[in-house]
Design a protein around this motif. Sequence first.
Motif, short mmCIF file in Angstrom:
data_model
loop_
_atom_site.label_atom_id
_atom_site.label_comp_id
_atom_site.label_asym_id
_atom_site.label_seq_id
_atom_site.Cartn_x
_atom_site.Cartn_y
_atom_site.Cartn_z
N LEU A 1 3.05 22.19 15.10
CA LEU A 1 4.08 23.15 14.69
C LEU A 1 5.09 22.53 13.73
O LEU A 1 5.52 23.18 12.76
N LEU A 2 5.49 21.30 13.98
CA LEU A 2 6.43 20.67 13.05
C LEU A 2 5.78 20.46 11.68
O LEU A 2 6.43 20.64 10.64
N LEU A 3 4.52 20.09 11.68
CA LEU A 3 3.83 19.96 10.40
C LEU A 3 3.75 21.31 9.68
O LEU A 3 3.88 21.38 8.45
N ALA A 4 3.58 22.37 10.44
CA ALA A 4 3.53 23.71 9.82
C ALA A 4 4.86 24.08 9.19
O ALA A 4 4.91 24.90 8.27
N ALA A 5 5.95 23.48 9.68
CA ALA A 5 7.28 23.80 9.15
C ALA A 5 7.65 22.95 7.94
O ALA A 5 8.71 23.16 7.34
N THR A 6 6.80 22.01 7.54
CA THR A 6 7.18 21.09 6.46
C THR A 6 7.45 21.78 5.12
O THR A 6 8.36 21.34 4.41
N PRO A 7 6.72 22.83 4.71
CA PRO A 7 7.05 23.43 3.42
C PRO A 7 8.50 23.89 3.32
O PRO A 7 9.08 23.88 2.23
N THR A 8 9.08 24.29 4.45
CA THR A 8 10.46 24.78 4.46
C THR A 8 11.47 23.69 4.76
O THR A 8 12.56 23.67 4.17
N LEU A 9 11.13 22.77 5.63
CA LEU A 9 12.14 21.84 6.17
C LEU A 9 12.00 20.41 5.69
O LEU A 9 12.82 19.56 6.06
N ALA A 10 11.02 20.11 4.85
CA ALA A 10 10.76 18.71 4.49
C ALA A 10 11.90 18.05 3.75
O ALA A 10 11.99 16.82 3.70
N ALA A 11 12.82 18.84 3.19
CA ALA A 11 13.96 18.24 2.49
C ALA A 11 15.02 17.71 3.45
O ALA A 11 15.93 16.98 3.04
N SER A 12 14.92 18.07 4.72
CA SER A 12 15.90 17.64 5.72
C SER A 12 15.58 16.23 6.20
O SER A 12 14.50 15.99 6.76
N PRO A 13 16.52 15.27 6.03
CA PRO A 13 16.26 13.91 6.53
C PRO A 13 16.03 13.88 8.05
O PRO A 13 15.20 13.11 8.54
N ALA A 14 16.76 14.72 8.79
CA ALA A 14 16.58 14.75 10.25
C ALA A 14 15.20 15.28 10.60
O ALA A 14 14.57 14.80 11.55
#
Length: 744
Positions: free
Chosen positions: A543-556
Motif C-alpha cells: 500500500l505504501l508503494l502504491a501511494a508513491t506517485p502522490t507522496l514520494a516528494a515527502s521526506p517522511a
Amino acid sequence: MEAVTVVAALGFLLLAGAEGSAGDEAREAAAVRALLVRLLGPGPAANFSVSVERSLAAESGLDTYRLSGGGAGARVRVSGSTGVAAAAGLHRYLRDFCGCHVAWSGSQLRLPQPLPVVPKELTEATPNRYRYYQNVCTHSYSFVWWDWARWEREIDWMALNGINLALAWSGQEAIWQRVYLTLGLTQSEIDEYFTGPAFLAWGRMGNLHTWGGPLPRSWHLKQLYLQHRILDRMRSLGMIPVLPAFAGHVPKAITRVFPQVNVTQMGSWGQFNCSYSCSFLLAPGDPMFPIIGSLFLRELTKEFGTDHIYGADTFNEMQPPSSEPSYLAAATAAVYEAMITVDPDAVWLLQGWLFHHQPQFWGPAQVGAVMRAVPRGRLLILDLFAETQPVYIRTASFQGQPFIWCMLHNFGGNHGLFGTLETVNQGPAAARLFPNSTMVGTGMAPEGIGQNEVVYALMAELGWRKDPVPDLGAWVASFADRRYGGFHQDAEAAWRLLLRSVYNCSGEACVGHNHSPLVRRPSLQMHTTVWYNRSDVFEAWRLLLAATPTLAASPAFRYDLLDITRQAAQELVSLYYGEVRTAYLNKELVHLLRAGGILAYELLPALDEVLASDSRFLLGSWLEQARAVAVSEAEAHFFEQNSRYQLTLWGPVGNILDYANKQLAGLVSDYYTPRWQLFVGALIESLVQDIPFQQRLFDENVFQLEQAFVLNTRRYPTQPKGDTVDLAKRLFLKYYPRWVAGSL
C-alpha cells in the motif's frame, strides 16, 4: 485516602524542589519565540504571539497553555504557564489546526495561508506535574556523539512535546575527575577507571569500569561546554534538568588512598569479568560516603547550578550485598543524605528498573526499606517499563512515594517496527485511577531514539490528555496525513494495518528488542515467531508503494517507505532462515543451496542497497558523528572503534553480542552478510561431508569476522546513493509475488 489527596499531599515537596530556577516569564517567552524562528523561519514565526504567564496555572498548579486568534491579518496567540507549556500549545496548534508534524526523522511544516482561526479560545492543562524524558542509557546509545546543533534540535523537540523533566548528565566525568584528584587518586588511576564514551551510561550506574577507555582530555572539555549550553537552553524554556548524584560506586584506587575504607566488591555484570565489571560499592556507614557524595555534588552544582532534582542508581541490574531491610534502608539513606548535605531541597529521581529486573529479590520488605528511607515526596520513582510490566501495581504505588508512569519501548536503539500502542494508550489513565495512586507524571524512557516515531508521538500526546485516545485507528490515520502533508487512502490503510500488527504487541513477551535472525549471530536455534500476522506487514508495504506517485516528494514518506521495506526484508530473512534450517535438518542439499543462496547472496545485499539510499540509514553517517568529536586522527579512530564495538560485540569478546543492533547500510554488507554467508557455507559443508554442524566451532570462526569488522578502519559513505522508491519497488517486485504465492 483518595488518590487525588495522596498526590496533593506529596505535591508541595516536589514543587518546592523543582520551581526555584524555572526562570522568569520574559526569558521563557523569548526562548519559545527563538524556538519558533528555528522551526518555521522568521517570516512565518512573525504570525505568532507568544507569552508566558504563571497565572495560567494559578488554580491547578499544573502546566497550562491557551490558544486563540489566527485568520487573515491576525496573529495566533499562544500563552503558557511556562515556556514548555507555551511550546506544547504551539505544537498543539501546528498539529491539530495546521496539519503539521515534527519528528526526529524530519518535519512537515507546510502552513495553511492564512493561518487557521482558533474558533474558541482553547485552554488545556496537563493532568500531571511531570512529562519526563530519557533513560540513563539513552546518553550512550543515542546522544553520545552529539554536538550542540543536534542537542539544540532535540531540546526543541522536547519542548514542543511538552517535556518538562529530563536528564542532563553530560560532563559529569570532568567533575568526578576533579573530585578524585582532590581525594588523592592519580590521573592514571582515574583514566583506568572511566569507560569509553559509548559505554559511559553503565559506568555511571556502576555496572562497568575501564572498558573502552580512557577518556581523552578533549572529551572532558567538550562535554563541559555542551553541558553548560544544554542546561542554559533547558532552563530558558522552563524545563527541569536532572543532574547526577553520588550513588556509592567508587574506583578501586580509593582503597589505596584510604586503606581502611569499607567497600564491597559487587558481582560481575553482563557477561563481563571483573577486569571491566565487579564495581566497588562504598558501605553506607563508612565516613567516606558523605564526604565523597557531598564533594561531588558541591563541585557539580558550583559548576552548573541546580534545579534540585538528582538522579542516582545504586543497584541497577546488580543484586545488593544483603537483602536485609536494614542494609537496604541504610544504603538508600546514605545516598539521600549526601544530597541534602549540599542541597536541603534535594529530590532523588530513581529509575525503578531494579525492581523489575530482579523481582524475586525485591519483595515487599526490600522495596519498603528503600521507599521509607527517604522522606515521602523526596523520592521520585520512574516506573520505567510500565507499558509492559508496571511495578506500581505490585508495590501499592511504591508504598506511597510518587512515581512517573514511563514507556520504555526500545532497547539498545534497535531498528524494527514495534510498539504496544493500545497498552500505552490505556496505561497512564489506569495508573491515575489506581487505588491511592501516587502517580505524578508520564514519561518516555527509551534506551535509544530515532525509530518508531508513531509510538513517541502518541506518548507525548498522552502527557497532555486526561483520558486515552478514543479511537486509535482514526488517530493513526490522522498521524499519517500530518506526517506526509496530505490525505492518501492507501497510506492511511497501510498505517491501520501496522497498528493492528507490529504496533499491537501485548503481554509480557513484548520487550521492545529486535530478536530477528537478521541481526543475530546465526545458529540452528533462532527465534522466528512473531506476535502479528506477517501478511499485514507485506500488505502495508504494498500500500505504501502504491501511494508513491502522490507522496514520494515527502521526506517522511520516503523514510517510512524505506523503514517498512527494511521490515519486510527482515521478515523475509526469518522465512528464508526457516527454509535453510528445515532443509539442513532434512538433509536436502539442493533446497539448502537455494534458500541459503537467496538469503546470504541476494536478499541481504539488496537490503543494504536500499538502506544506502537514505542518509538516515548509513553506517557512515553513524561513524562520522563519532569521528567529528575528535581533535586528532588518533582520537577519531578511538571514538569510531568505540561506536563499532557498541553496535556489534559490545565487549571485547562479544559480552553483550548484538544488543545495540542497527540495520544500516555498511553494517548489513560488512557485518551481518558475511556472518550469514559463513553460516550457510558451514551447513553446506556439514551435509556434503556428512559431519554434524558444530555451533561452538562456528562461533569461534564467526567471532574472527565480527572482530575484524570492529577493528577495521574502512571509511563508509556519508552520502546516500540511489533512489529509495526505485530500489524499494525492485525488492518488492522480486519478493512480494513469491510471498503471495507461498513459494519463497
